[in-house]
Enzyme design. Sequence first.
Site: not given
Length: 694
Positions: A538, A624, A661
Amino acid sequence: MTKPPTPRRVPVNRVFHGDTVTDPYEWLRDKDDPGVIDYLHAQNAYTDQVMTPTADLQKTIFNEIKSRTKETDSSVPFYNRGWWYFARTYEGQAYSSYHRVKADSRPDPDVMTDGEQLLFDQNVLAEGYDFFITSGFEVSPDGRLLALGIDAEGDERFTIRIMEIDSGEVIDEAIVGAGYGMEWSTDSRHLFYGMVDDAWRGHQVWAHRIGESMEGDRLIFEEEDEKYSVHPYTSRDGRWLILHSSSRLTSEVRVMEATPDANPVIVSERRPGLDYTVEPAGDHLLIVHNLSRVDFEVATAPLGASEPESWVPLLAASEGERIEGVSAFARFAVVSMRSDGLPQLRIIPRNDRWGEPFVLPSAELSTIDLANNPDYETETIDYALTSLIQPPSVYSYSVTTGETVLLKERDVPGYDRGQYRTSREWATADDGTQIPLTLAYRADVEPDGTNPGLLYGYGSYEISIDPVFSTSVVSLLDRGVVFAYAHVRGGGEMGRAWYDTGKMLSKKNTFTDFIAAADRLFETGWVDRSRLAAEGGSAGGLLVGAAANMGGDRFRAISAVVPFVDNLTSILDPSLPLTVGEWEEWGDPYHDPDVYEYIKSYSPYENLEAKEYPAILATTSLNDTRVFYVEPAKWISRLQEIATNGPDRPLLLKTEMVAGHGGRSGRYNAWEDQALRRAFILWQLGVGDEQVRL
């Protein structure tokens, strides 16, 4: 397929502040385009082919993770309103089931008990779905009903299912598209829940009457400022509903009785830079705030509205400390904080008045935090302790007697903690700042300059990357790999200033700190200069992506997990999830040309060059919401086009077509994903199974 697939080029111009950028791969953003899906599948096929030499290693690592996991296991029970709650897993099943039982003392969850009730079994609920996660569950105060948020797509928008516990009957499934946060009213007839807008911002809190349609729900509060999100939670005694509105820098909290007809009262109106949280403590509030101390303090205040200047100090952060939160119980409070970069729990006893705080003992280079303690009247607390080499352990601590009891240490078959070590190093950043690293390695590994290594980092949102145990990391350690966390600026490890000097127009410190951490591993001899890999996910993917541009010669390989590598394009689009709220983290390039130029100067996708890069495996998910798949898709496509890498340094993209995610759901899928990334790193570092110490 000996070469990566060649995407078509469709020039799209981005024009801001007099600057025109032509992007040939922006067309990949449209996941409804069959051509996009075909291209992602082609990239997956290419990745599978290139990774063929690692197939056996992937299976080996998967089996190692599996063998170190007690597949049939249970969690430590916690007490709430007359019941003990716990989870179980069973060999061969991907998900947990959740249970409860009435008992006079903490039951043994490994033994089926008379009167035990099944709350829900995720394995049953997940049948027929390729992806399945929950937002958590809440049991009504009267103990009859259970509310559960379900996501079967990966976009973190939940359908809330309400069930009768005794019968298992679903009595309400009206709430759809909810965000995180759901709480019961005191009468058990209503459920408060949060809703997200099109930009995935928590913007509303509603009250739903059980058994009725969503159209009749009552709006409790709407946060209209796009920089703010609102999150609902209840006090530990269940009496109060707290509505916490916050941006990256500022908070505003409302408190109301947990009934849909009550009126929220603002504790203190928002002021730029005033960050505070509220915890009801019986007849008053405990407030953690930064009005006069950058690293926060705990104060007391009356229930209801008050001015911050009137809040009475209870515990202030000292030099080298950072107060992060407080949890109130009837006869004490627990302060979650950081001291010298590591987590700490400090207990404040309470009789007629608050007493002297004392520190709950921890262990060197470990992470300590509260476990699940919903009982407001308790005189004991459960806390969790772990490190890079200590499996997660749960302890019970009596605040009245001071007795500590180990309730459970996770059983890791075949693991001998005595065969591993953990230690701390300090890197010197470009400006002289000392950057902490936490290392783990096999006991017989020496800093002789020959070892392979993996450096992990994050460095954003004031999120601290604290040492935790991972069975997949053990597979690295067993092969002689030195594993290290780089606690770079932008995180929260060393206090609020650590965060402030790694964000906005100081963001590049995050990346140069990480490069300095790599250099420290070389200087101390812990890692061979030609055998270091990096990993980040991320915002940590942004970190390793920027490091690949700025100091890629330090790294042989990079594992980039759902990486935020086209961050300028995303932050320039206010319609995208999280963007406006992110302007206080990264700056506002949409309106400010100086911020635009600064972000453009480090954005990984914007700064790719025709040079040799580390081997890269970028993994992402089609659904995501937080970091769109298009960012790593564009990044890898451009790298494959211009990088001068030979076939021994592949540039790979792996897209999960039904996931979010956090990647694929279910523990076996997660282990396969971990095995893929670990095998890629080991392959690139030249580490084979012959180097495993048996």
